[in-house]
Design a protein around this motif. Structure first.
Motif, mmCIF file in Angstrom:
data_model
loop_
_atom_site.group_PDB
_atom_site.id
_atom_site.type_symbol
_atom_site.label_atom_id
_atom_site.label_comp_id
_atom_site.label_asym_id
_atom_site.label_seq_id
_atom_site.Cartn_x
_atom_site.Cartn_y
_atom_site.Cartn_z
ATOM 1 N N LYS A 1 31.391 10.204 -116.201
ATOM 2 C CA LYS A 1 30.287 10.870 -116.435
ATOM 3 C C LYS A 1 30.067 12.115 -115.459
ATOM 4 O O LYS A 1 29.467 12.951 -115.718
ATOM 5 N N PHE A 2 30.454 11.944 -114.116
ATOM 6 C CA PHE A 2 30.409 12.960 -113.245
ATOM 7 C C PHE A 2 31.628 13.770 -112.928
ATOM 8 O O PHE A 2 31.432 14.930 -112.261
ATOM 9 N N ILE B 1 29.738 5.427 -107.288
ATOM 10 C CA ILE B 1 28.308 4.930 -108.054
ATOM 11 C C ILE B 1 28.466 3.530 -108.770
ATOM 12 O O ILE B 1 29.381 3.472 -109.438
ATOM 13 N N ASN B 2 27.827 2.821 -108.080
ATOM 14 C CA ASN B 2 27.751 1.330 -108.300
ATOM 15 C C ASN B 2 29.076 0.818 -108.966
ATOM 16 O O ASN B 2 29.233 0.184 -109.928
ATOM 17 N N VAL B 3 29.799 0.801 -107.800
ATOM 18 C CA VAL B 3 31.151 0.212 -107.980
ATOM 19 C C VAL B 3 31.286 -0.842 -106.926
ATOM 20 O O VAL B 3 31.771 -1.844 -107.205
ATOM 21 N N ASP C 1 39.885 4.536 -111.408
ATOM 22 C CA ASP C 1 39.220 3.077 -111.810
ATOM 23 C C ASP C 1 40.334 2.168 -112.207
ATOM 24 O O ASP C 1 41.622 2.693 -112.583
ATOM 25 N N TRP C 2 40.044 0.986 -112.362
ATOM 26 C CA TRP C 2 40.854 -0.171 -112.696
ATOM 27 C C TRP C 2 40.903 -0.149 -114.288
ATOM 28 O O TRP C 2 41.744 -0.675 -114.801
ATOM 29 N N ALA C 3 40.014 0.316 -115.008
ATOM 30 C CA ALA C 3 39.799 -0.116 -116.285
ATOM 31 C C ALA C 3 40.539 1.344 -117.131
ATOM 32 O O ALA C 3 40.110 2.483 -117.092
ATOM 33 N N MET D 1 30.983 -5.856 -106.348
ATOM 34 C CA MET D 1 31.867 -7.247 -106.776
ATOM 35 C C MET D 1 31.217 -8.389 -106.031
ATOM 36 O O MET D 1 30.949 -8.438 -104.850
ATOM 37 N N GLY E 1 36.222 4.524 -108.766
ATOM 38 C CA GLY E 1 35.439 3.857 -110.024
ATOM 39 C C GLY E 1 34.566 4.876 -110.824
ATOM 40 O O GLY E 1 33.592 4.774 -110.994
ATOM 41 N N CYS E 2 35.417 5.796 -111.319
ATOM 42 C CA CYS E 2 34.702 6.803 -112.107
ATOM 43 C C CYS E 2 34.402 6.473 -113.351
ATOM 44 O O CYS E 2 33.563 7.356 -113.964
ATOM 45 N N GLY E 3 34.904 5.273 -114.083
ATOM 46 C CA GLY E 3 34.312 4.861 -115.362
ATOM 47 C C GLY E 3 34.622 6.052 -116.352
ATOM 48 O O GLY E 3 35.968 6.266 -116.251
ATOM 49 N N LEU F 1 43.943 2.075 -110.660
ATOM 50 C CA LEU F 1 44.207 1.259 -109.502
ATOM 51 C C LEU F 1 42.888 0.397 -109.141
ATOM 52 O O LEU F 1 41.826 0.403 -109.586
ATOM 53 N N ASP F 2 43.325 -0.780 -108.423
ATOM 54 C CA ASP F 2 42.320 -1.737 -107.986
ATOM 55 C C ASP F 2 41.758 -1.541 -106.568
ATOM 56 O O ASP F 2 42.471 -1.636 -105.618
ATOM 57 N N LEU F 3 40.607 -1.013 -106.512
ATOM 58 C CA LEU F 3 39.973 -0.810 -105.022
ATOM 59 C C LEU F 3 40.166 -1.775 -104.256
ATOM 60 O O LEU F 3 40.141 -1.742 -102.900
HETATM 61 C C1 LIG Z 1 28.940 0.423 -113.432
HETATM 62 S S1 LIG Z 1 30.532 1.414 -113.534
HETATM 63 C C2 LIG Z 1 30.200 2.891 -112.826
HETATM 64 C C3 LIG Z 1 30.936 4.010 -113.354
HETATM 65 C C4 LIG Z 1 30.776 5.355 -112.710
HETATM 66 N N1 LIG Z 1 30.959 5.404 -111.061
HETATM 67 C C5 LIG Z 1 29.592 5.970 -113.223
HETATM 68 O O1 LIG Z 1 28.355 6.045 -112.199
HETATM 69 O O2 LIG Z 1 29.390 6.206 -114.473
HETATM 70 C C6 LIG Z 1 31.517 0.475 -112.371
HETATM 71 C C7 LIG Z 1 32.934 1.246 -112.606
HETATM 72 O O3 LIG Z 1 33.708 0.405 -111.474
HETATM 73 C C8 LIG Z 1 35.050 0.321 -112.006
HETATM 74 N N2 LIG Z 1 35.518 -0.781 -111.001
HETATM 75 C C9 LIG Z 1 34.832 -2.020 -110.651
HETATM 76 N N3 LIG Z 1 35.764 -2.831 -109.795
HETATM 77 C C10 LIG Z 1 36.667 -2.105 -109.702
HETATM 78 C C11 LIG Z 1 37.822 -2.433 -108.852
HETATM 79 N N4 LIG Z 1 38.112 -3.374 -107.811
HETATM 80 N N5 LIG Z 1 38.849 -1.186 -108.652
HETATM 81 C C12 LIG Z 1 38.623 -0.125 -109.385
HETATM 82 N N6 LIG Z 1 37.581 0.249 -110.284
HETATM 83 C C13 LIG Z 1 36.663 -0.758 -110.278
HETATM 84 C C14 LIG Z 1 34.744 -0.236 -113.154
HETATM 85 O O4 LIG Z 1 36.011 -0.515 -113.955
HETATM 86 C C15 LIG Z 1 33.639 0.706 -113.664
HETATM 87 O O5 LIG Z 1 34.135 1.766 -114.715
#
Ligand SMILES: C[S@@+](CC[C@H](N)C(=O)[O-])C[C@H]1O[C@@H](n2cnc3c(N)ncnc32)[C@H](O)[C@@H]1O
Length: 203
Positions: A7-8, A65-67, A23-25, A70, A2-4, A47-49
């Motif tokens: 940032k890291f 981080i903050n992933v 990440d899924w986005a 859900m 869920g790297c977004g 991918l969708d985690l």
């Molecule tokens: C709050 S952001 C944090 C991004 C990154 N970890 C950071 O700290 O900068 C949450 C991230 O989780 C990803 N995410 C949420 N649900 C997901 C899923 N089911 N599969 C993959 N990625 C997911 C979102 O697309 C988003 O990029």
């Protein structure tokens, strides 16, 4: 995981021999990939985690981080299993998640300040009640943050959850966010957890 926007990921690419980000986005993932263009030890997977198989092998260090926030219990638990299964035995998982205790303290402070302004107990609690929350939401620690419902965790809940997934918590700390004097919003915190995957003895 869920790297977004990554940032890291550049920092991780400098510190580790190989970095696998997912990440899924799609847009965020492209940005993450661009941020690592100078490194040749990174891969990026969409991918969708909660549903997909992770195409890379378990690793010694995973960061998420903050992933795992859900609101759906099912989706969240599937994502937890995916993330924790990606950590080698003896390996480390670094997690950040929103703190339920922090949210409760915000409600407590909001109610206190309304009482100070002359509200009755009933008026204060009604005015501060979470909007549109169902009983299940409150039971599960689901609150709305800027219009998005997400899961907030209790410290002890995290320890039990990780234990059940064969990880031992080595350290758990607050990431304290500074108080915003201008908006008057109080200091809040997330939980930062370092956990180690248990070694399973082979017979
Ligand atoms: C709050 S952001 C944090 C991004 C990154 N970890 C950071 O700290 O900068 C949450 C991230 O989780 C990803 N995410 C949420 N649900 C997901 C899923 N089911 N599969 C993959 N990625 C997911 C979102 O697309 C988003 O990029």
């Amino acid at each position: 995981m869920g790297c977004g926007i990554g940032k890291f990921t550049p920092l991780l690419a400098q510190a580790f021999a190989q970095v696998n980000a997912c990440d899924w986005a799609e847009t965020a993932l492209k940005q993450a990939e661009a941020s690592c263009s100078e490194f040749d030890n990174t891969t990026f997977q969409r991918l969708d985690l909660s549903n997909d198989r992770v195409p890379f092998e378990p690793v010694d260090f995973a960061i998420c981080i903050n992933v795992l926030i859900m609101p759906s219990f099912d989706d969240r638990m599937r994502a937890w299993r995916t993330v924790t299964n990606q950590v080698n035995q003896g390996g480390t998982l670094l997690l950040v998640v929103p703190s339920h205790e922090s949210t409760q303290m915000e409600y407590y402070r909001d109610i206190e300040s309304r009482l100070d302004m002359g509200d009755s107990c009933r008026e204060a609690t009604e005015a501060c009640a979470p909007a549109n929350a169902t009983v299940e939401d409150l039971q599960q620690g689901i609150f709305s943050c800027q219009g998005t419902r997400m899961k907030y965790y209790l410290r002890d809940e995290l320890i039990m959850l990780l234990n059940g997934l064969e990880l031992d918590v080595r350290e758990i700390k607050r990431i304290q966010y500074a108080q915003d004097e201008a908006s008057g919003s109080p200091a809040t915190w997330d939980w930062l957890i370092m956990a180690q995957r248990r070694q399973v003895e082979e017979n």
